[in-house]
Design an enzyme around this catalytic site. Structure first.
Site, short mmCIF file in Angstrom:
data_model
loop_
_atom_site.label_atom_id
_atom_site.label_comp_id
_atom_site.label_asym_id
_atom_site.label_seq_id
_atom_site.Cartn_x
_atom_site.Cartn_y
_atom_site.Cartn_z
N GLY A 1 1.02 -1.26 -0.12
CA GLY A 1 -0.44 -0.07 -0.33
C GLY A 1 1.12 1.39 -0.17
O GLY A 1 1.85 1.11 -0.89
N GLU B 1 -2.04 7.86 -5.84
CA GLU B 1 -0.58 8.22 -5.81
C GLU B 1 -0.66 9.44 -4.47
O GLU B 1 -0.15 10.12 -3.94
CB GLU B 1 -0.19 10.00 -6.70
CG GLU B 1 -1.03 9.89 -8.29
CD GLU B 1 -0.21 9.20 -9.02
OE1 GLU B 1 1.07 8.44 -8.17
OE2 GLU B 1 0.10 8.54 -10.01
N ARG C 1 -35.24 21.11 -13.99
CA ARG C 1 -36.04 20.25 -13.00
C ARG C 1 -36.75 21.60 -12.28
O ARG C 1 -36.35 22.90 -12.36
CB ARG C 1 -35.57 19.41 -11.91
CG ARG C 1 -36.09 18.95 -11.04
CD ARG C 1 -36.47 17.77 -11.54
NE ARG C 1 -36.90 16.81 -10.27
CZ ARG C 1 -38.46 16.32 -10.53
NH1 ARG C 1 -39.53 16.96 -11.65
NH2 ARG C 1 -38.72 15.45 -10.00
N GLU D 1 5.81 13.53 -7.28
CA GLU D 1 5.58 15.09 -7.36
C GLU D 1 5.05 15.52 -8.36
O GLU D 1 3.63 15.96 -7.95
CB GLU D 1 6.23 15.25 -7.14
CG GLU D 1 6.52 15.21 -6.00
CD GLU D 1 8.51 16.41 -4.87
OE1 GLU D 1 8.55 17.66 -6.10
OE2 GLU D 1 8.75 15.96 -4.22
N HIS E 1 -29.20 15.91 -8.61
CA HIS E 1 -30.16 15.39 -9.69
C HIS E 1 -31.44 14.07 -9.23
O HIS E 1 -32.05 13.88 -9.45
CB HIS E 1 -29.17 14.33 -10.14
CG HIS E 1 -28.07 14.99 -11.20
ND1 HIS E 1 -27.31 15.64 -11.20
CD2 HIS E 1 -28.68 14.68 -12.80
CE1 HIS E 1 -26.53 16.96 -12.33
NE2 HIS E 1 -27.10 16.24 -13.77
#
Length: 396
Positions: A135, A376, A281, A253, A351
């Site tokens: 990890g 990242e 809407r 970076e 929505h």
């Protein structure tokens, strides 16, 4: 043209590049993105279009056949592309991390060998640091290269390679026993050439297949398995073993600025979808945009879109100036990914029930945004980097 995400001080060349990319996104990406994403189909035609535009060589110097543009130009292009479909921006991200690492750390021979073909997109890069069991803890990698004369034998398993199947050049971080007192000085980056595709792509080297994901589809994410794979010592990035960790961190970076830019692009698209739907809407006899609760939500979304963009631009400009930008890139990546998730969530709420339907684009964005919280370096890793730099600056 939206008043959001405007960037001061761009050159005419930068403006023209962005205008071209924006037009490409509108014509070639947005109309097909949701369909391709639902099918988990690699966007071959879109990638060919990016090659024609020269985007695979955007940051590669002109002497190697590229456009020689800045990290800022690249990040702004990524922002536009991610607005269309985040997966497409992922295809060029790891490619540019590898190109950047070659520029900064490669030997002259390695630059001449790879950069001209990377500029055209004929050589496509992938970046491999993570493994199934490590990890965020890079020091825990187990894949190891053992020296055998003028070559090395690599054994181990790498994980989470974006472009793992479609690439033909992978920058791979492995352990090498250099006898140093620090684990970080006993890591080396190898430039691994392979055939695109899945299965055994070279003797002792296997790409098992695509990892199924809830979002970020289309782009291939894979494992990479080494089993007695032999590689020449000349394929060590920079020619000297033991520098791999620091080379990778330099590349990361750049990658974090890219992820921040992706977050900005996805957030802007979510805002656009939300503010458009809110003006169509109707409830209780008026457009929902006229209800104060929705209007305030739209205002908060716009503020987050704008703030994330400004921090991303600052991080890119810091790197372009030749300075280390781990603090700025960490801040930008952390805020942009968090804000992106929040803006997408708010657009999803605007929505209502339709946001849950695959017919609406916001459904796709809702599944894509979480990847940015992880890619990242997780949010907690970014906070750790930020906190350590602050303690250095404010040390008593």
């Amino acid at each position: 043209m939206s008043r959001l995400q405007q960037t001061e001080g761009l050159t005419d060349v930068q403006e023209e590049i962005l205008k071209t990319v924006r037009a490409f996104v509108e014509a070639e990406i947005l109309p097909v993105a949701t369909e391709l994403e639902h099918q988990d189909e690699y966007p071959t035609q879109i990638v060919e279009g990016l090659k024609e535009l020269g985007l695979f060589g955007l940051m590669i110097p002109e002497e190697y056949g590229g456009l020689g543009e800045s990290l800022l130009t690249y990040a702004l292009c990524v922002e536009e592309i991610a607005r269309g479909w985040m997966s497409v921006s992922g295809i060029i991200n790891t490619h540019f991390i590898v190109a950047y690492m070659l520029l900064q750390h490669g030997t002259d021979e390695q630059k001449q060998k790879y950069l001209p073909r990377m500029a055209t997109g004929d050589v496509r890069g992938a970046f491999s640091m993570s493994e199934p069991g490590c990890g965020s803890d890079v020091s825990a990698i187990k894949t190891k290269a053992v020296k055998d004369g003028e070559s090395y034998t690599i054994n181990g398993q790498k994980m989470w390679l974006t472009n793992g199947g479609s690439s033909n050049l992978v920058a791979v971080l492995v352990k090498t026993d250099e006898g140093q007192d620090s684990v970080y000085k006993n890591m080396t980056t190898f430039l691994v050439e392979k055939e695109p595709g899945f299965g055994e792509v070279d003797q002792g080297l296997t790409v098992p297949g695509k990892i199924e994901k809830m979002g970020y589809k289309g782009v291939d994410t894979t494992e990479l398995i080494f089993d007695g794979y032999r590689i020449d010592a000349a394929q060590i990035l920079g020619g000297v073993p033991g520098k791999g960790f620091y080379q990778m961190m330099d590349g990361v970076e750049v990658g974090r600025v890219n992820v921040a830019a992706r977050g900005c692009g996805v957030a802007r698209r979510a805002f656009e979808l939300g503010i458009s739907y809110a003006q169509q809407r109707e409830t209780f006899g008026k457009k929902i945009a006229e209800h104060q609760a929705v209007l305030f939500r739209l205002a908060d979304m716009a503020v987050k879109v704008e703030a994330a963009h400004e921090l991303m631009v600052k991080a890119a400009r810091k790197k372009d100036a030749g300075s280390r930008n781990d603090f700025e890139a960490g801040v930008a990546k952390y805020l942009a990914s968090e804000y992106c998730s929040q803006v997408v969530e708010d657009s999803f709420r605007i929505h209502g029930g339709y946001g849950f339907s695959k017919e609406y684009e916001i459904e796709r964005l809702y599944r894509e945004a979480p990847m940015l919280l992880i890619g990242e370096g997780t949010a907690d890793i970014q906070r750790m980097i930020i906190g350590r730099r602050l303690l250095e600056d404010y040390k008593l």
